[in-house]
Design a protein around this motif. Structure first.
Motif, PDB file in Angstrom:
ATOM      1  N   CYS A 162      67.955 -49.872  -5.766  1.00  0.00           N
ATOM      2  CA  CYS A 162      68.188 -48.771  -4.823  1.00  0.00           C
ATOM      3  C   CYS A 162      69.338 -47.898  -5.325  1.00  0.00           C
ATOM      4  O   CYS A 162      70.428 -48.383  -5.572  1.00  0.00           O
ATOM      5  CB  CYS A 162      68.523 -49.290  -3.435  1.00  0.00           C
TER       6      CYS A 162
ATOM      7  N   ASN B  18      72.708 -37.666  -1.450  1.00  0.00           N
ATOM      8  CA  ASN B  18      73.126 -39.073  -1.288  1.00  0.00           C
ATOM      9  C   ASN B  18      73.306 -39.776  -2.629  1.00  0.00           C
ATOM     10  O   ASN B  18      74.075 -40.726  -2.745  1.00  0.00           O
ATOM     11  CB  ASN B  18      72.077 -39.842  -0.466  1.00  0.00           C
TER      12      ASN B  18
ATOM     13  N   ASP C  68      68.641 -49.010   5.585  1.00  0.00           N
ATOM     14  CA  ASP C  68      69.296 -47.956   6.360  1.00  0.00           C
ATOM     15  C   ASP C  68      68.457 -46.691   6.188  1.00  0.00           C
ATOM     16  O   ASP C  68      68.558 -46.005   5.178  1.00  0.00           O
ATOM     17  CB  ASP C  68      70.720 -47.753   5.817  1.00  0.00           C
ATOM     18  N   ASN C  69      67.614 -46.411   7.171  1.00  0.00           N
ATOM     19  CA  ASN C  69      66.717 -45.262   6.986  1.00  0.00           C
ATOM     20  C   ASN C  69      67.400 -43.930   7.288  1.00  0.00           C
ATOM     21  O   ASN C  69      66.783 -42.882   7.236  1.00  0.00           O
ATOM     22  CB  ASN C  69      65.381 -45.455   7.707  1.00  0.00           C
TER      23      ASN C  69
ATOM     24  N   ARG D  36      69.900 -43.258   5.380  1.00  0.00           N
ATOM     25  CA  ARG D  36      70.433 -42.972   4.058  1.00  0.00           C
ATOM     26  C   ARG D  36      69.343 -42.910   2.984  1.00  0.00           C
ATOM     27  O   ARG D  36      69.502 -42.234   1.965  1.00  0.00           O
ATOM     28  CB  ARG D  36      71.456 -44.041   3.678  1.00  0.00           C
ATOM     29  N   CYS D  37      68.232 -43.628   3.225  1.00  0.00           N
ATOM     30  CA  CYS D  37      67.147 -43.731   2.240  1.00  0.00           C
ATOM     31  C   CYS D  37      66.679 -42.351   1.795  1.00  0.00           C
ATOM     32  O   CYS D  37      66.478 -41.457   2.613  1.00  0.00           O
ATOM     33  CB  CYS D  37      65.986 -44.495   2.873  1.00  0.00           C
TER      34      CYS D  37
ATOM     35  N   ALA E 266      70.812 -47.923   0.196  1.00  0.00           N
ATOM     36  CA  ALA E 266      70.151 -47.809   1.487  1.00  0.00           C
ATOM     37  C   ALA E 266      69.496 -49.133   1.855  1.00  0.00           C
ATOM     38  O   ALA E 266      69.269 -49.405   3.022  1.00  0.00           O
ATOM     39  CB  ALA E 266      69.098 -46.709   1.465  1.00  0.00           C
TER      40      ALA E 266
ATOM     41  N   THR F 102      60.871 -42.390   4.729  1.00  0.00           N
ATOM     42  CA  THR F 102      61.785 -43.488   4.379  1.00  0.00           C
ATOM     43  C   THR F 102      61.021 -44.808   4.339  1.00  0.00           C
ATOM     44  O   THR F 102      59.879 -44.907   4.766  1.00  0.00           O
ATOM     45  CB  THR F 102      62.943 -43.617   5.377  1.00  0.00           C
TER      46      THR F 102
END
Lengths: 311, 446
Positions: A152, B134, A168-169, A171-172, A156, A217
């Motif tokens: 990853c 991100n 953690d959807n 952040r994905c 996430a 996600t």
């Protein structure tokens, strides 16, 4: 349409049981209908809430108190840390699984999934050409050496101190590298808008249930981490009618059967029944253990025997 | 054959070189139409991407099992083609092989265009492109994706520098010669020529810098393709879980890159009328180079498929049978035969190394290379360790949707547009280096 069919069945009910009870049924039916109509007229007055056992309920807005919702960051912070001192394990007894699929239903209900989306999937397996086929529920294996969290790019998906691998959807980024990396095909992707987006849209994101699901996600089995926090067993474990699942804490060396609620020693259960993990040669170190499908008291009723999708 | 360039040399003066190479930059014939065509394609396909953004990746043919599809295959192809920059201007350049001079800029232009678009393709594959930042905020350096982002941006930067730096003397000429060009372009030439007037010290410094970059791009070029292969090799899946995937991808990239360069060379030779610069000799040499890289690639293919095919280990067996004789056999064998084996056989013969035949062969190699990437990415995902069950039919079979194909066409159109624009505003054949090579003296006035 739905109201009509429910009224039809109610009429049959009236004939067979009796007028007085039937009248009460009609009255309560109308009152429910009235409440639904009232709710439809004033949609701003109610909010959707997810109860701890995974049910969606509508609650009057006036009844809400401002301190009820925990801030997102707090939920995510504790969700990322996990439950201190725990080391969760699952044991799946293949000799008991007869493909009831209650686990799949409960899971999909809990995690806002459509019928074709599986956090847990009951597979029909056959290890070699002449070996007996069997059913194998396959949740995320919550590996101790997880190939998915390694790849990853944004942290996430991650491993908590209690052994659970979460997502953690919020952040994905949806790169789907974790799907490619998972040898157990345990991960799914929200290719489109998830199920019932309207119902869930006002909910605060709970990382431990991965609800609400988000388009674009990843999602996967979470061992119902939100239920574990309340000392409940995961949805699939609790809903199994056949005693397939044991779940518990490896540190306590105790696992509880979701159907019989009998608690046994984890190490003994594994030892006496020749427990194993899936594909140990891959080095993933799963936290889900399987007991072999021996001495089954039922016929294998799957369609596997004449299908080409054998392993 | 060897004395052919020397015969030509007598015909060329610096003035003629200048005139020949700058002419296509001033002549707009047909260009607007081509650019308008590309922009139309781009806008139609941009709409397809908008639909994907709006409705989610569900508009593609990808589902939970084949979760990487056309986009990732296309990404690998784009990265592969971009490796031509490193092959030509760096490896051959460092070996001081001087026949590459007139084609090195075309190689760099192709490299820049394809690696830039490769970066975009990967963003277009993301489920949440709005969160691409991100990767910077929460980036984990343990993930091969971070390595890929790093090497792609580095490779793009060095390739851009390797395009611009050797062009400084030429741009000084452009600044002086192209009086009628637009004020923006004049400014570009003015800035990018850095006041170069070819003094011995300027010459020395410039060549030192170029040489440093040529060395730097070798590890970066190897890294970009090796890391791309690691996106697959770092997983536990049959067909990807092999140790030679890195060098295998690099070898394949040389093949795809060389083929793209030959097509580009042919196009510019004919369309820009550069027959005096991009000569039959260059196609002949490229043909020989192609045979060499194809043989290396063939060797890797033997290792990649013959060894596991000999053992037929559980898991590998289904995958390989599907490739060799099953559902993927036509694509697999056509990519192997048309994209590798037949080109080797043909290109050994001199007459097939003439411009037109080798260009056609290169188109087949490119198509084969693209199909090969498709066959590398998708079949593996259809053969996971555990059976695919209880999912709809479209989870089990993958075929790209119209939206997906349109977005892929977008990437090709964009790469072509970048090449078109770069080849329009910059001389595609180095003016000063060509003169240097032929021993023609010249001056650049301030």
């Amino acid at each position: 349409m739905k109201e009509e069919t429910s009224n039809n069945s109610r009429r049959k009910f009236l004939k067979s049981v009796g007028i007085s009870i039937g009248a009460a049924g009609v009255v309560s039916g109308f009152s429910l209908l009235g409440a639904a109509k009232a709710a439809a007229q004033e949609p701003r007055e109610t909010v959707n809430l997810l109860t701890q056992d995974g049910q969606l309920v509508q609650v009057d807005k006036d009844q809400l108190r401002p301190t009820v919702t925990e801030p997102l960051t707090e939920l995510q912070k504790r969700g990322r840390e996990g439950i201190a001192g725990k080391s969760f394990v699952m044991v799946i007894d293949l000799s008991k699984c007869r493909n009831a699929r209650k686990c799949m239903d409960a899971c999909q209900n809990h995690h806002q999934l459509r019928p074709d989306q599986h956090h847990i999937n009951v597979l029909q397996m056959q290890d070699a050409e002449h070996t007996a086929p069997y059913f194998m529920p396959k949740p995320c294996q919550h590996c101790d050496n997880p190939p998915c969290t390694k790849v990853c790019p944004v942290d996430a998906t991650f491993k908590r101190q209690d052994g659970i691998v979460l997502i953690d959807n919020e952040r994905c980024i949806g790169c789907r590298f974790c799907i490619a990396a998972c040898p157990y095909s345990a991960r799914i992707f929200q290719w489109t808008e998830p199920k019932d987006p309207e119902k869930y849209k006002d909910l605060t994101y709970n990382i431990e249930a991965n609800v609400p699901q988000k388009k674009g996600t990843i999602s996967k089995c979470l061992f119902s981490a939100d239920r574990l926090r309340e000392d409940k067993l995961p949805s699939c474990v609790s809903s199994c009618p056949n005693g397939v699942y044991y779940f518990g804490d490896q540190n306590e060396d105790a696992v509880t059967n979701g159907t019989t609620h009998e608690t046994v020693r984890f190490s003994k259960l594994i030892e006496e029944n020749a427990g194993y993990t899936l594909m140990p040669e891959l080095g993933t170190k799963p936290r889900v253990y399987y007991l072999p499908p021996k001495n089954r008291a039922f016929e294998f009723n799957g369609d596997l025997l004449n299908e080409e999708n054998l392993h | 054959m060897n004395d052919l360039p020397e015969q030509k040399e007598t015909n060329l003066s610096f003035e003629k070189i200048k005139k020949d190479i700058l002419r296509p930059m001033q002549n707009h014939k047909g260009l607007e139409l081509w650019i308008a065509f590309l922009l139309t394609v781009l806008s139609v396909c941009a709409w397809a991407y908008y639909v994907q953004l709006r409705d989610g990746l569900g508009v593609t043919g990808m589902r939970d099992y084949v979760s990487w599809g056309l986009y990732i295959a296309n990404f690998v192809f784009f990265v592969a083609v971009s490796l031509v920059g490193m092959l030509i201007s760096s490896i051959l350049g460092l070996l001081r092989i001087d026949w590459i001079t007139p084609i090195s800029r075309i190689a760099e232009i192709i490299a820049v265009a394809f690696v830039a678009v490769a970066g975009l393709v990967i963003v277009m594959d993301m489920g949440r492109p709005d969160r691409v930042i991100n990767v910077m905020i929460h980036g984990r350096f343990q993930s091969p994706i971070l390595w890929d982002v790093t090497v792609i941006t580095t490779y793009l930067t060095i390739s851009l520098l390797l395009l611009i730096l050797p062009m400084i003397p030429d741009l000084a000429i452009c600044k002086k010669e192209l009086k009628k060009t637009s004020p923006i372009l004049k400014k570009v030439y003015n800035i990018l020529s850095f006041g170069y007037i070819n003094t011995p010290s300027q010459h020395k410094h410039l060549h030192k810098m170029i040489r440093t970059l040529m060395i730097l791009i070798v590890p970066v070029g190897l890294a970009i393709h090796t890391v791309t292969s690691w996106l697959f090799a770092s997983t536990l899946r049959n067909g990807w879980d092999t140790t030679i995937l890195g060098p295998y991808f690099v070898a394949g990239a040389f093949v795809a890159g060389a083929a793209a360069l030959i097509v580009g060379m042919y196009f510019f030779r004919v369309n820009y009328k550069l027959q005096d610069y991009i000569t039959d000799l260059h196609f002949d040499k490229m043909g020989k180079l192609m045979v060499a890289v194809c043989l290396v690639y063939l060797y890797f293919n033997l290792n990649e498929f013959l060894v596991p095919g000999y053992k037929m280990k559980t898991g590998d067996d289904i995958h390989l049978k599907e490739l060799f004789t099953g559902h993927w056999a036509i694509m697999f064998w056509s990519s192997q035969l048309l994209g590798n084996i037949i080109p080797i056989i043909l290109l050994v013969t001199k007459k097939f190394r003439k411009p037109l035949p080798i260009m056609i062969i290169s188109l087949f190699i490119l198509a084969g290379a693209w199909v090969k990437r498709y066959v590398i990415v998708i079949p593996t995902l259809l053969h996971p360790h555990l059976p695919i069950q209880n999912v709809p039919e479209n989870f089990v079979n993958y075929s790209p949707s119209a939206i997906e194909i349109s977005v892929t066409v977008f990437s090709f159109a964009l790469a072509l547009l970048i090449i078109t624009v770069l080849a329009k505003i910059f001389p595609v054949v180095p003016i000063c280096e060509t003169a240097d090579n032929k021993g023609i003296k010249y001056k650049i006035e301030a």
